[in-house]
Design a protein around this motif. Sequence first.
Motif, PDB file in Angstrom:
ATOM      1  N   HIS A 683      -8.586   0.930  28.130  1.00 56.25           N
ATOM      2  CA  HIS A 683      -7.350   1.773  27.763  1.00 56.25           C
ATOM      3  C   HIS A 683      -7.233   1.743  26.265  1.00 56.25           C
ATOM      4  O   HIS A 683      -8.085   1.095  25.657  1.00 56.25           O
ATOM      5  CB  HIS A 683      -6.087   1.386  28.797  1.00 56.25           C
ATOM      6  CG  HIS A 683      -5.179   2.210  28.607  1.00 56.25           C
ATOM      7  ND1 HIS A 683      -4.745   3.487  27.871  1.00 56.25           N
ATOM      8  CD2 HIS A 683      -4.318   2.563  29.820  1.00 56.25           C
ATOM      9  CE1 HIS A 683      -3.983   3.961  28.452  1.00 56.25           C
ATOM     10  NE2 HIS A 683      -3.647   3.661  29.484  1.00 56.25           N
ATOM     11  N   LYS A 686      -4.007  -1.167  20.738  1.00 55.50           N
ATOM     12  CA  LYS A 686      -3.066  -0.844  19.295  1.00 55.50           C
ATOM     13  C   LYS A 686      -2.792  -2.269  18.726  1.00 55.50           C
ATOM     14  O   LYS A 686      -2.988  -3.420  19.701  1.00 55.50           O
ATOM     15  CB  LYS A 686      -1.777  -0.287  19.498  1.00 55.50           C
ATOM     16  CG  LYS A 686      -1.763   0.914  20.190  1.00 55.50           C
ATOM     17  CD  LYS A 686      -0.484   1.689  20.334  1.00 55.50           C
ATOM     18  CE  LYS A 686      -0.326   3.343  21.004  1.00 55.50           C
ATOM     19  NZ  LYS A 686       0.790   3.735  20.943  1.00 55.50           N
ATOM     20  N   LYS A 702       2.209  -5.236  20.379  1.00 51.46           N
ATOM     21  CA  LYS A 702       0.734  -4.520  20.258  1.00 51.46           C
ATOM     22  C   LYS A 702      -0.168  -5.315  21.181  1.00 51.46           C
ATOM     23  O   LYS A 702       0.155  -6.336  21.669  1.00 51.46           O
ATOM     24  CB  LYS A 702       0.226  -4.486  18.930  1.00 51.46           C
ATOM     25  CG  LYS A 702       1.113  -3.694  17.850  1.00 51.46           C
ATOM     26  CD  LYS A 702       1.154  -2.571  18.358  1.00 51.46           C
ATOM     27  CE  LYS A 702       2.089  -1.621  17.237  1.00 51.46           C
ATOM     28  NZ  LYS A 702       2.418  -0.288  17.559  1.00 51.46           N
ATOM     29  N   ASP A 703      -1.241  -4.707  21.496  1.00 49.94           N
ATOM     30  CA  ASP A 703      -2.177  -5.471  22.432  1.00 49.94           C
ATOM     31  C   ASP A 703      -2.878  -6.571  21.815  1.00 49.94           C
ATOM     32  O   ASP A 703      -2.928  -7.609  22.148  1.00 49.94           O
ATOM     33  CB  ASP A 703      -3.445  -4.630  22.592  1.00 49.94           C
ATOM     34  CG  ASP A 703      -3.094  -3.317  23.380  1.00 49.94           C
ATOM     35  OD1 ASP A 703      -2.908  -3.446  24.697  1.00 49.94           O
ATOM     36  OD2 ASP A 703      -2.836  -2.094  22.962  1.00 49.94           O
ATOM     37  N   ASN A 720       3.426  -4.796  24.301  1.00 46.41           N
ATOM     38  CA  ASN A 720       3.336  -3.380  24.486  1.00 46.41           C
ATOM     39  C   ASN A 720       4.686  -2.518  24.306  1.00 46.41           C
ATOM     40  O   ASN A 720       5.662  -3.419  24.437  1.00 46.41           O
ATOM     41  CB  ASN A 720       2.989  -3.026  26.066  1.00 46.41           C
ATOM     42  CG  ASN A 720       2.654  -1.729  26.486  1.00 46.41           C
ATOM     43  OD1 ASN A 720       2.378  -0.974  25.608  1.00 46.41           O
ATOM     44  ND2 ASN A 720       2.462  -1.533  27.964  1.00 46.41           N
ATOM     45  N   PRO A 725       8.092  -2.268  27.778  1.00 46.60           N
ATOM     46  CA  PRO A 725       7.824  -3.157  26.769  1.00 46.60           C
ATOM     47  C   PRO A 725       7.388  -4.658  27.380  1.00 46.60           C
ATOM     48  O   PRO A 725       8.267  -5.037  28.125  1.00 46.60           O
ATOM     49  CB  PRO A 725       9.087  -2.900  26.108  1.00 46.60           C
ATOM     50  CG  PRO A 725       9.976  -2.229  26.741  1.00 46.60           C
ATOM     51  CD  PRO A 725       9.448  -1.892  28.272  1.00 46.60           C
ATOM     52  N   ARG A 726       6.641  -5.164  26.423  1.00 41.31           N
ATOM     53  CA  ARG A 726       6.492  -6.511  26.538  1.00 41.31           C
ATOM     54  C   ARG A 726       6.116  -7.257  25.283  1.00 41.31           C
ATOM     55  O   ARG A 726       5.295  -6.763  24.297  1.00 41.31           O
ATOM     56  CB  ARG A 726       5.226  -6.717  27.482  1.00 41.31           C
ATOM     57  CG  ARG A 726       4.999  -8.222  27.993  1.00 41.31           C
ATOM     58  CD  ARG A 726       3.743  -8.226  28.741  1.00 41.31           C
ATOM     59  NE  ARG A 726       3.270  -9.518  29.200  1.00 41.31           N
ATOM     60  CZ  ARG A 726       2.721 -10.418  28.481  1.00 41.31           C
ATOM     61  NH1 ARG A 726       2.250 -10.189  27.505  1.00 41.31           N
ATOM     62  NH2 ARG A 726       2.424 -11.529  29.258  1.00 41.31           N
ATOM     63  N   ALA A 728       4.270  -9.744  22.988  1.00 40.92           N
ATOM     64  CA  ALA A 728       3.044 -10.390  23.149  1.00 40.92           C
ATOM     65  C   ALA A 728       3.186 -11.902  23.123  1.00 40.92           C
ATOM     66  O   ALA A 728       4.136 -12.419  22.444  1.00 40.92           O
ATOM     67  CB  ALA A 728       2.122  -9.847  21.871  1.00 40.92           C
ATOM     68  N   ARG A 760      -3.672  -1.686  30.574  1.00 33.79           N
ATOM     69  CA  ARG A 760      -3.421  -2.056  29.173  1.00 33.79           C
ATOM     70  C   ARG A 760      -3.486  -3.673  29.111  1.00 33.79           C
ATOM     71  O   ARG A 760      -3.453  -4.527  30.069  1.00 33.79           O
ATOM     72  CB  ARG A 760      -2.233  -1.674  28.685  1.00 33.79           C
ATOM     73  CG  ARG A 760      -1.762  -0.404  28.243  1.00 33.79           C
ATOM     74  CD  ARG A 760      -2.662   0.251  27.296  1.00 33.79           C
ATOM     75  NE  ARG A 760      -2.221  -0.378  26.004  1.00 33.79           N
ATOM     76  CZ  ARG A 760      -1.265   0.138  25.147  1.00 33.79           C
ATOM     77  NH1 ARG A 760      -0.884   1.432  25.541  1.00 33.79           N
ATOM     78  NH2 ARG A 760      -0.874  -0.442  24.088  1.00 33.79           N
ATOM     79  N   THR A 761      -3.590  -4.476  27.896  1.00 34.91           N
ATOM     80  CA  THR A 761      -3.853  -5.731  28.122  1.00 34.91           C
ATOM     81  C   THR A 761      -2.603  -6.448  28.605  1.00 34.91           C
ATOM     82  O   THR A 761      -2.673  -7.515  29.231  1.00 34.91           O
ATOM     83  CB  THR A 761      -3.875  -6.141  26.643  1.00 34.91           C
ATOM     84  OG1 THR A 761      -2.814  -5.715  25.699  1.00 34.91           O
ATOM     85  CG2 THR A 761      -5.075  -5.704  25.902  1.00 34.91           C
ATOM     86  N   SER A 762      -1.471  -5.761  28.531  1.00 36.52           N
ATOM     87  CA  SER A 762      -0.314  -6.659  28.825  1.00 36.52           C
ATOM     88  C   SER A 762      -0.310  -6.651  30.567  1.00 36.52           C
ATOM     89  O   SER A 762       0.057  -7.660  31.023  1.00 36.52           O
ATOM     90  CB  SER A 762       1.183  -5.550  28.546  1.00 36.52           C
ATOM     91  OG  SER A 762       0.834  -4.343  29.092  1.00 36.52           O
ATOM     92  N   THR A 763      -0.855  -5.648  31.191  1.00 34.81           N
ATOM     93  CA  THR A 763      -0.689  -5.638  32.639  1.00 34.81           C
ATOM     94  C   THR A 763      -1.942  -6.607  32.993  1.00 34.81           C
ATOM     95  O   THR A 763      -1.772  -7.405  33.947  1.00 34.81           O
ATOM     96  CB  THR A 763      -0.781  -4.388  33.351  1.00 34.81           C
ATOM     97  OG1 THR A 763      -1.553  -3.317  32.283  1.00 34.81           O
ATOM     98  CG2 THR A 763       0.572  -3.981  33.947  1.00 34.81           C
TER      99      THR A 763
END
Lengths: 875, 115
Positions: A683, A686, A702-703, A720, A725-726, A728, A760-763
């Motif tokens: 994906h 950022k 951001k990632d 994210n 929103p999450r 990091a 995305r890196t968050s999920t």
Amino acid sequence: MTTTKPTLLLVGYGMVGHRFLEALAEAGAAARYRVVVLAEEPRPAYDRVGLTSYFSGRSADDLLLAEEGFTDRHGFEVHLSSPAVSLDPAARTVTTAAGRTLSYDTLVLATGSYPFVPPVDGRDAEGCFVYRTIEDLQAIEAYAAGARVGAVVGGGLLGLEAAGALKGLGLETHVVEFAPRLMPVQVDEAGGAALRRTIESMGVVVHTGIGTKAITVADGRAVGMSFTDDSELATDLVVFSAGVRPRDQLAREAGLAVGERGGIAIDEHCRTSDPHVFAIGECALAVDGRVYGLVAPGYEMAVSVARQLAEQAVQPFTGADLSTKLKLLGVDVASFGDAFGSTPGSLDVVYSDSRSGVYKKLVVTAEGALLGGILVGDASAYATLRPLTGTGRPLPVPAESLVLPAGADTAVSLGGSALPDDAVVCSCNNVTKGTIRAAVTDHQCTTVPEVKKCTRAGTNCGSCVKLLGTIVADELEASGVEVDRGLCPCFAHTRAELYEIVLVKRISTHRRLLAEHGRAPEGSEGCEVCKPTVASIIASLAPVLEASGHILDGEQGALQDTNDHFLANLQKNGSYSVVPRIPGGEITPDKLIVIGEVAKEFGLYTKITGGQRIDLFGASVDQLPMIWSRLVAAGFESGHAYGKSLRTVKSCVGSTWCRYGVQDSVAMAIQLELRYRGLRSPHKLKSAVSGCARECAEARGKDFGVIATTNGWNLYVGGNGGATPRHADLLAQDLDDEQLVRLIDRFLMFYIRTADRLERTSTWLERIEGGLDHVREVVVEDSLGIADELEALMARHIGDYQDEWAATLADPDRMRRFVSFVNAPGVPDPSIRFVPERDQVKPDLVLLATEEQLLAALDPDNAPFPAARILEEAR
Amino acid sequence: MTATATATRVELLSAAGWSPVCDWDLLVPGRGVAVLLPDGRQAAVFRDGSDRLYAVDNRDPFTGAYVLSRGLLGSTSDGRVYVASPLLKQRFDLATGECLDDEGVRIAVHAARSV
Ligand SMILES: Cc1cc2nc3c(=O)[nH]c(=O)nc-3n(C[C@H](O)[C@H](O)[C@H](O)COP(=O)(O)OP(=O)(O)OC[C@H]3O[C@@H](n4cnc5c(N)ncnc54)[C@H](O)[C@@H]3O)c2cc1C
Ligand code: SF4
């Protein structure tokens, strides 16, 4: 009218107090009462269990338990920094330290406990601390900066946690425990020995079997300690962690019943000796004569009282399970059920390996039913073993096979299927396997996150999440729901599996991958899902596969989504937008002027993006090469806004200009953006770099985000913005430039290798087994031994980078696609037209409403280019 | 690639009869091109991985934009070849024009041949 509502007063807003408010809202009773909360601490309830993570980068705000707006939404009145100092049960009033008196109809005491400090001389000296609140940790952190040696009094659960923190703060660390072994409450002698060996090998000095006699004080500061065996230790800082005592003073002074050794006496419905007063959590003395110092029993009490206030039926609280699983100084420790084998006739099954610091003991009945156990060094079996404890049924496999290390011939690990329905899987929230199964069968949950939300299982300490996953998967399968993990109808593999296949078998075309590993019938086209996904995998591995790196070459050209195909972003009317790269958001006036000129000449709508660059909208396919030849000539290159790849590395202005900055965030952002530009990933990616802790670049959204410290850089991952929103998480801190870049190299390549499509890196971070800890082990500690490989892959990507637009302009073959009509090159697309808005243009959507509208506009009388004539000329 | 005298050409049938589109070799398997018809309409012409030829309307009925030629080709498990709109990803059967994601929607199919 609000004044007629009864007043519910909560004194103490800690973990249990908060759970009580939540449960009140969940039970639908929040509006029945005027709810007033008196909190002693200056902030709302926070995660005390996770307190130590403050030292690994979680801020006081991150630790807060309530989501934003929680108290307002339910109309709870919270008074911070307002401790209650007296209680008058007859008048039903409570008075605060500020002298305010509040009446109540119902009072709930959730005042928790205070750390016990043994009455030794010198305990009030400067440099002596306890370990309970955020303020305590902040004070320790500040004092440790000027200290070299630190000692913890108490080798129990909290003491070892405090020791870990002191170690992390760079102090030479000592632990002093009165009992002959560490964690005397939870583990036996052999377990304590295993724990001690591992902890000592990390450089923490352990003293057991001695008591602290006095703190040596000089000039009001602690300088050392003396012990019952007459030995001494020079130390700058002392943390007392010798147990806690219930805060029952308010109740005691008001004449409510309290226990001999403290604790507000309650009945099995958490009522004190005064029927209008409840007590819950660590301040309460339960009917079994215990004060529970763990959060789970407190939660149980909180929910019980909330339900009673909502007039719902509740189970009596008669006692709770004291099982625990912790990671102390990186060592897994778990203790559950009858850990010491005190049941008459019980037998032990023990595995012990002092080389690796692993100790496992299971306590069983003669018939083979599990009574309890202790796990040190490897507690992975805890999640399944704890629920099997005390069921009275014999274990489904011989107990000895459960203590052997994974990989041993006869080792067995039990999955969720071994558990009976009444087994408690999540002990924090008391959720049984039956409830989890019902979430799937009756509530249509199909994923672990859905089940977590529906049942609350796994939402606290997280130790049961893996087990939860196997139960959910089993249940889905049993109820006939096909759990297809495949990427798309064409492949039964996930993206991560396909990545491995491509890498190992060196497959460089979608066609071959589909033929050899697909599940679609022969001659299948593939589909719009697997084509771009496989193209992205091949692109990120191109240097290794020795395939062409350019995404428009060969078969690659046919696999890309239109955005990648035209190296621009498709917009709603069929036109494209163009984003040149502006690394770190830094741009010269001359380049700004070129962008302005190009936009003006081609009539493009311009807008500043959130990623600190400029987006130019409204270009037709045939304009793209002309626009880009101007931009490339001025020194711009593709910004990859169209690709699933690195977008931007935002930056704040940093130490060059900002009076607060401690590092040059702009230079670092530019370096990172140039390093990772063009990297294809599951994906978009950022990033941002902030020049100090004020975080103006919003790097934690951001990632991968980088925040400067006086010692270097902190690296955060998995952030994210957007709809979910999450913040990091901190991956590593105080890195120099080279270490920073190396960790990002590994992190990105590991993500690219293991993430699902469009994940995305968050999920990804929340999904993969082991979460952040696992990623840290792989990326920072290289636990899989693949760090070199990941770095090498990144090095090849960087070495192979070329600007996609410059390369396209230089190649007539690639240029051929940039025509609106294959039978009329040079003819613009008549459906792409614009109307004015706020001094710029916007798409003319009326033209697109029906085909007739477009044809009418093409009428020779009002059209700029009658199609038939132009076609004639083109021929 | 330069067109040689023997290269096959692709033609499309419209109210004005068969009109030339481009050289067959210009079509990339799995992708499409847009064609401007003499009356101002637009068609999307595709070549699939098995070298079959298709032509449908270029207009995406869900958005009104003339973009179907820029979609990706795919095939269903029962072998129907479709194009997925690059905007909102609805799929259209290239042989019948039917939308596979919305029964009520259909786009026009044109006759095409290579000569
Ligand atoms: C470092 C650490 C690690 C821990 N790890 C674990 C773990 O791994 N697992 C586990 O189960 N438990 C753990 N615990 C214990 C857990 O934190 C407690 O069991 C839990 O916080 C108890 O909740 P509580 O609401 O009863 O008390 P608290 O969270 O202490 O809340 C009580 C609140 O009441 C306030 N208060 C007291 N008197 C008054 C007054 N008169 N007026 C107004 N406010 C008042 C206090 O200031 C406090 O904010 C840990 C504790 C610590 C300190
Ligand atoms: S993050 Fe720090 S250095 Fe950067 S602009 Fe903000 S205050 Fe200045």
